[in-house]
Motif scaffolding. Structure first.
Motif, PDB file in Angstrom:
ATOM      1  N   GLU A 231      31.452  49.872  36.900  1.00 44.70           N
ATOM      2  CA  GLU A 231      31.696  48.833  37.897  1.00 44.70           C
ATOM      3  C   GLU A 231      30.404  48.214  38.418  1.00 44.70           C
ATOM      4  OE1 GLU A 231      34.168  50.853  40.738  1.00 44.70           O
ATOM      5  OE2 GLU A 231      36.010  50.153  39.761  1.00 44.70           O
TER       6      GLU A 231
ATOM      7  N   ASN B 299      30.574  38.469  39.993  1.00 45.32           N
ATOM      8  CA  ASN B 299      30.624  37.477  38.920  1.00 45.32           C
ATOM      9  C   ASN B 299      29.859  36.213  39.292  1.00 45.32           C
ATOM     10  OD1 ASN B 299      32.164  38.979  37.072  1.00 45.32           O
ATOM     11  ND2 ASN B 299      34.077  38.399  38.071  1.00 45.32           N
TER      12      ASN B 299
ATOM     13  N   ASP C  58      34.829  36.140  42.903  1.00 46.02           N
ATOM     14  CA  ASP C  58      34.265  37.482  42.970  1.00 46.02           C
ATOM     15  C   ASP C  58      32.749  37.367  43.112  1.00 46.02           C
ATOM     16  OD1 ASP C  58      34.589  40.538  42.322  1.00 46.02           O
ATOM     17  OD2 ASP C  58      32.976  39.832  41.021  1.00 46.02           O
TER      18      ASP C  58
ATOM     19  N   HIS D 111      34.028  41.844  31.933  1.00 47.94           N
ATOM     20  CA  HIS D 111      35.251  41.039  31.964  1.00 47.94           C
ATOM     21  C   HIS D 111      36.472  41.940  32.005  1.00 47.94           C
ATOM     22  CE1 HIS D 111      37.972  37.744  31.156  1.00 47.94           C
ATOM     23  NE2 HIS D 111      38.410  38.323  30.064  1.00 47.94           N
ATOM     24  N   GLU D 112      36.378  43.099  31.347  1.00 43.47           N
ATOM     25  CA  GLU D 112      37.488  44.056  31.315  1.00 43.47           C
ATOM     26  C   GLU D 112      36.920  45.477  31.318  1.00 43.47           C
ATOM     27  OE1 GLU D 112      40.565  41.888  28.242  1.00 43.47           O
ATOM     28  OE2 GLU D 112      38.548  42.394  27.548  1.00 43.47           O
TER      29      GLU D 112
ATOM     30  N   PRO E 269      29.120  43.512  35.623  1.00 43.07           N
ATOM     31  CA  PRO E 269      30.203  42.529  35.735  1.00 43.07           C
ATOM     32  C   PRO E 269      30.991  42.385  34.431  1.00 43.07           C
ATOM     33  CG  PRO E 269      28.102  41.398  35.521  1.00 43.07           C
ATOM     34  CD  PRO E 269      27.781  42.867  35.643  1.00 43.07           C
TER      35      PRO E 269
ATOM     36  N   SER F 291      40.307  52.796  41.195  1.00 41.60           N
ATOM     37  CA  SER F 291      39.467  51.651  40.849  1.00 41.60           C
ATOM     38  C   SER F 291      40.260  50.363  41.017  1.00 41.60           C
ATOM     39  CB  SER F 291      38.975  51.762  39.404  1.00 41.60           C
ATOM     40  OG  SER F 291      38.350  50.553  38.992  1.00 41.60           O
ATOM     41  N   SER F 292      39.646  49.384  41.669  1.00 38.16           N
ATOM     42  CA  SER F 292      40.312  48.095  41.864  1.00 38.16           C
ATOM     43  C   SER F 292      40.107  47.165  40.675  1.00 38.16           C
ATOM     44  CB  SER F 292      39.784  47.425  43.141  1.00 38.16           C
ATOM     45  OG  SER F 292      38.379  47.188  43.029  1.00 38.16           O
ATOM     46  N   ARG F 293      39.235  47.558  39.743  1.00 44.76           N
ATOM     47  CA  ARG F 293      38.898  46.674  38.627  1.00 44.76           C
ATOM     48  C   ARG F 293      39.432  47.154  37.278  1.00 44.76           C
ATOM     49  NH1 ARG F 293      32.727  45.731  38.341  1.00 44.76           N
ATOM     50  NH2 ARG F 293      33.444  44.669  36.458  1.00 44.76           N
TER      51      ARG F 293
END
Length: 335
Positions: free
Chosen positions: A106, A31, A28, A111-112, A109, A131-133
């Motif tokens: 978003e 990240n 990513d 982690h969750e 960065p 959302s993709s995250r």
């Protein structure tokens, strides 16, 4: 090194990083840049010391993308810590603000990112799913903000967890101080609202109860600040010591944290009163929300009284209770 020199140095380091470090295939990009940024710990310390972390960090990002003309420099907010960090967001009928809340998160960065959509009759769930995250937890029934936070905390694995509500979008930059204070060893980083509540004579009953809970636990310095308010951040240690289930009653969670010696302090100061959307159940005296919070504080005080002593920090200087026992024995020998 001057502030301008720090910014120029950060830009050059960002540009150099993209030229000397190859990103692993499938990694990513956000990240990847975060990891490169953390390698510049000396720069991070200097920038933080002079209160210029954000512009220096953004200069690093701009330097990185200056070598990638095909990519526009994103408005990312990199973290000053290598600790895994998470955000837990509560949402109930927040279709007007949930996307902006998630989009701000978003930029970091994390982690969750955990979004707990509950009891919604609008399009909050479908919008969150774009959302993709984000990890989306969906419940048809209304859980209440606090129960949702407890559920979100339980499924996270991160070292630092920030709690927010979807109806109060907070700029990513404003969350950095909560992360930084928790990274430095604070277990519970609260939002400082004391500057927004006015003089004591102007306080409502909820503010008075928040202050009384802190004062009763020998933390007058915390004023009206409470885990009831967002945003606030918890360390992994705090979640384990308090117990994720107890986060469903924020004042009780705070009483547990105070009684068990966790480090509690101020993580930042964000005026959520202006941003909070007014609803029919949170307006006016004795509204359902304020009554719920009052009840939670009474539960917290009851827990603290059982754990410590019935009078908490308050010593009874007036009553001679041993004399009362003597009188009882005189009049009731069998006692």
């Amino acid at each position: 090194m001057t502030n301008k020199q720090l910014t120029i140095t950060a830009w050059k380091l960002g540009r150099s990083a993209v030229q000397t470090v190859t990103m692993e295939k499938g990694a990513d990009l956000q990240n990847h840049v975060q990891e490169l940024w953390l390698k510049e710990r000396g720069l991070i310390r200097k920038a933080t010391a002079v209160g210029k972390y954000i512009p220096v960090m953004k200069a690093f990002v701009e330097g990185f993308f200056s070598v990638r003309p095909s990519d526009h420099s994103p408005d990312w907010v990199l973290l000053p810590t290598s600790k895994k960090t998470a955000a837990v967001v509560m949402a109930m009928n927040e279709e007007l603000s949930i996307l902006s809340t998630i989009q701000e998160l978003e930029r970091i960065p994390f982690h969750e990112i955990v979004v707990v959509v509950n009891g919604s009759t609008d399009s909050s769930f479908m919008m969150a799913r774009t959302s993709s995250r984000a990890i989306i937890l969906h419940y048809n029934e209304a859980l209440g903000h606090d129960v949702g936070r407890a559920i979100g905390a339980k499924i996270t694995t991160s070292d630092v967890v920030i709690f927010l509500d979807a109806d109060i979008p907070v700029a990513a930059e404003q969350l950095l101080s909560f992360v930084r204070e928790t990274d430095r060893g604070m277990d519970v980083a609260l939002n400082d609202l004391s500057r927004y509540v006015g003089m004591f004579s102007e306080w409502d009953e909820v503010s008075i109860m928040k202050y009384f809970l802190n004062r009763s636990n020998r933390r007058e310095d915390l004023s009206v600040n409470s885990m009831t308010a967002v945003p606030h951040a918890l360390s992994r240690k705090a979640i384990e010591v308090i117990g994720s289930a107890n986060l469903a009653v924020p004042p009780k969670a705070q009483a547990i944290a105070l009684q068990r010696g966790l480090r509690i302090g101020i993580g930042g100061s964000i005026d959520v009163f202006k941003k909070n959307r007014h609803r029919k159940d949170n307006v006016g005296a004795n509204n359902p929300i304020s009554m719920l919070i009052m009840g939670d504080h009474l539960e917290a005080l009851g827990w603290a009284m059982r754990e410590e002593n019935p009078r908490l920090k308050y010593t009874d200087h007036l009553r001679k209770r041993e004399r009362a026992k003597d009188v009882n024995k005189h009049h009731h020998p069998d006692l």
